[in-house]
Design a protein around this motif. Structure first.
Motif, short mmCIF file in Angstrom:
data_model
loop_
_atom_site.label_atom_id
_atom_site.label_comp_id
_atom_site.label_asym_id
_atom_site.label_seq_id
_atom_site.Cartn_x
_atom_site.Cartn_y
_atom_site.Cartn_z
N ILE A 152 0.88 -1.30 0.16
CA ILE A 152 0.04 -0.12 -0.04
C ILE A 152 0.73 1.28 0.02
CG2 ILE A 152 -1.89 1.12 1.23
CD1 ILE A 152 -2.49 -1.53 2.43
N PRO A 153 1.00 1.95 -1.31
CA PRO A 153 1.91 3.20 -1.29
C PRO A 153 1.28 4.18 -0.40
CG PRO A 153 1.53 2.41 -3.17
CD PRO A 153 0.51 1.42 -2.45
N LEU A 154 1.95 4.96 0.37
CA LEU A 154 1.42 6.19 1.09
C LEU A 154 2.26 7.35 0.56
CD1 LEU A 154 1.29 4.41 4.68
CD2 LEU A 154 -0.39 5.08 2.80
N LYS A 155 3.31 7.20 -0.33
CA LYS A 155 3.92 8.23 -1.18
C LYS A 155 4.07 7.58 -2.46
CE LYS A 155 7.08 10.68 0.68
NZ LYS A 155 8.69 11.26 1.05
N ASN A 156 4.49 8.46 -3.35
CA ASN A 156 4.93 7.95 -4.65
C ASN A 156 6.33 7.13 -4.39
OD1 ASN A 156 2.95 9.13 -6.18
ND2 ASN A 156 3.75 10.99 -6.53
N CYS A 157 6.48 6.21 -4.92
CA CYS A 157 7.39 5.17 -4.91
C CYS A 157 8.07 4.75 -6.21
CB CYS A 157 7.13 3.78 -4.04
SG CYS A 157 6.22 3.93 -2.51
N THR A 158 9.36 4.84 -6.17
CA THR A 158 10.16 4.71 -7.23
C THR A 158 11.14 3.49 -7.08
OG1 THR A 158 11.76 6.13 -6.63
CG2 THR A 158 10.13 7.04 -8.14
N GLY A 159 11.54 2.81 -8.26
CA GLY A 159 12.50 1.81 -8.21
C GLY A 159 11.83 0.81 -7.56
N VAL A 160 10.63 0.16 -7.52
CA VAL A 160 10.07 -0.86 -6.67
C VAL A 160 10.35 -2.22 -7.34
CG1 VAL A 160 8.34 -1.71 -5.44
CG2 VAL A 160 8.49 0.83 -5.53
N THR A 161 10.97 -3.02 -6.59
CA THR A 161 11.31 -4.28 -7.06
C THR A 161 10.91 -5.53 -6.11
OG1 THR A 161 13.25 -3.56 -8.49
CG2 THR A 161 12.99 -5.84 -7.89
N LEU A 162 9.92 -6.32 -6.59
CA LEU A 162 9.69 -7.38 -5.63
C LEU A 162 10.02 -8.78 -6.00
CD1 LEU A 162 5.77 -6.56 -5.47
CD2 LEU A 162 7.68 -5.70 -4.12
N LYS A 163 10.82 -9.61 -5.05
CA LYS A 163 11.24 -10.82 -5.25
C LYS A 163 10.54 -11.85 -4.08
CE LYS A 163 15.74 -8.79 -6.63
NZ LYS A 163 17.03 -8.69 -6.15
N LYS A 170 9.58 -5.15 -11.25
CA LYS A 170 11.06 -4.83 -11.35
C LYS A 170 11.17 -3.19 -11.67
CE LYS A 170 15.45 -6.04 -13.57
NZ LYS A 170 16.18 -6.82 -14.59
N ASN A 171 11.64 -2.58 -10.79
CA ASN A 171 12.01 -0.94 -11.12
C ASN A 171 10.62 -0.39 -11.51
OD1 ASN A 171 13.96 1.01 -10.82
ND2 ASN A 171 13.95 1.09 -13.32
N ALA A 172 9.60 -0.69 -10.85
CA ALA A 172 8.33 -0.18 -10.87
C ALA A 172 8.17 1.29 -10.16
CB ALA A 172 7.18 -1.15 -10.67
N ARG A 173 7.20 2.02 -10.66
CA ARG A 173 6.79 3.10 -10.01
C ARG A 173 5.27 3.09 -9.42
NH1 ARG A 173 8.29 8.54 -9.73
NH2 ARG A 173 6.61 10.13 -9.57
N LEU A 174 5.08 3.42 -8.32
CA LEU A 174 3.92 3.15 -7.43
C LEU A 174 3.45 4.44 -7.14
CD1 LEU A 174 4.37 0.00 -5.30
CD2 LEU A 174 3.55 0.07 -7.84
N LYS A 175 2.08 4.78 -7.35
CA LYS A 175 1.61 6.08 -7.00
C LYS A 175 0.95 6.15 -5.78
CE LYS A 175 0.88 7.73 -11.86
NZ LYS A 175 -0.14 8.40 -12.79
N LEU A 176 0.92 7.14 -5.12
CA LEU A 176 0.03 7.42 -3.81
C LEU A 176 -1.33 6.55 -3.81
CD1 LEU A 176 -0.40 8.17 -0.88
CD2 LEU A 176 -0.91 10.70 -1.96
N GLY A 177 -1.60 5.69 -3.14
CA GLY A 177 -2.77 5.17 -3.03
C GLY A 177 -3.12 4.17 -4.24
N GLY A 178 -2.09 3.82 -5.08
CA GLY A 178 -2.26 3.09 -6.25
C GLY A 178 -2.07 1.54 -5.97
N THR A 179 -2.95 0.67 -5.76
CA THR A 179 -2.77 -0.49 -5.51
C THR A 179 -3.18 -1.61 -6.63
OG1 THR A 179 -4.93 -0.64 -4.18
CG2 THR A 179 -3.06 -0.12 -2.87
N GLY A 180 -3.47 -1.08 -7.83
CA GLY A 180 -3.88 -2.18 -8.77
C GLY A 180 -2.85 -3.26 -8.97
N LEU A 181 -1.50 -2.99 -8.96
CA LEU A 181 -0.54 -3.89 -9.21
C LEU A 181 0.07 -4.71 -7.93
CD1 LEU A 181 1.87 -1.63 -11.67
CD2 LEU A 181 0.36 -3.76 -12.33
#
Length: 207
Positions: A152-163, A170-181
């Protein structure tokens, strides 16, 4: 590494769950009236800290005077007072319980108030069957295979990689409140990791 358990004055889990958390901690703190919650669960805190307006006289007597710490500051919460105290002592990991449930304003306030501390130590809000992790840096988590995980992003997040998850990023950008992904992912092994360049998010994970 100093590992602390911090118990709040909100809804607290049963005695068995509290004791399971305490077994993994080097130090047990109670935030003000959380001391009474701890004692009701069969735990005696090592330290009671806060403005001490809700802890009972009986609970105060259960710790030595030097470990009953009054902080005269009405501009922060007992949770923040306790985390400040832990940061000064070099604590690197703290599990928090008794800070969720009941009033939504208190729950959300408690969750958001840890933002300044999430880079200084690994924090975990814990309840029966769930954990919430505030994350501002790369972090790895123990898990069971098949557990559900959400970000759950609470700020804009950059370079997000999940393993270690069924649906990696990989190196994703998540927007504040954006939880679709990032809602309802699934762990594939006994650990998973979150890496990020900037931002602030919560990771929810089933136990």
């Amino acid at each position: 590494m100093l590992r602390a358990l911090l118990i709040g004055n909100g809804e607290t889990p049963d005695a068995a769950f509290l004791k399971s958390l305490a077994a993994r901690a080097d130090l047990i703190l109670a935030a003000d009236g959380g001391a009474d919650r701890a004692l009701a669960g069969g735990l005696t805190p090592d330290v009671i800290i806060g403005d001490l307006d809700s802890v009972s006289p009986a609970a105060k007597k259960r710790v030595s005077p030097e470990n009953l710490i009054f902080v005269d500051n009405q501009n922060n919460t007992d949770l923040e007072k306790a985390l400040d105290w832990l940061v000064k002592r070099g604590c690197k990991a703290c599990t928090l319980t008794g800070f969720a449930g009941g009033r939504w304003d208190f729950t959300l306030g408690n969750f958001l108030s840890v933002y300044p501390y999430a880079k200084k130590m690994d924090l975990t809000f814990a309840g029966p069957g769930w954990n919430f992790y505030p994350v501002q840096k790369n972090r790895r988590f123990a898990c069971r295979p098949g557990a559900r995980v959400s970000l759950i992003p609470l700020k804009n997040c950059t370079g997000v990689t999940l393993k270690g998850l069924k649906y990696p990023l990989k190196n994703a950008r998540l927007k504040l409140g954006g939880t679709g992904l990032t809602l309802s992912n699934i762990t594939t092994g006994k650990t998973f990791g979150v890496e990020m360049k900037s931002g602030f998010l919560f990771v929810y994970a089933e136990d």
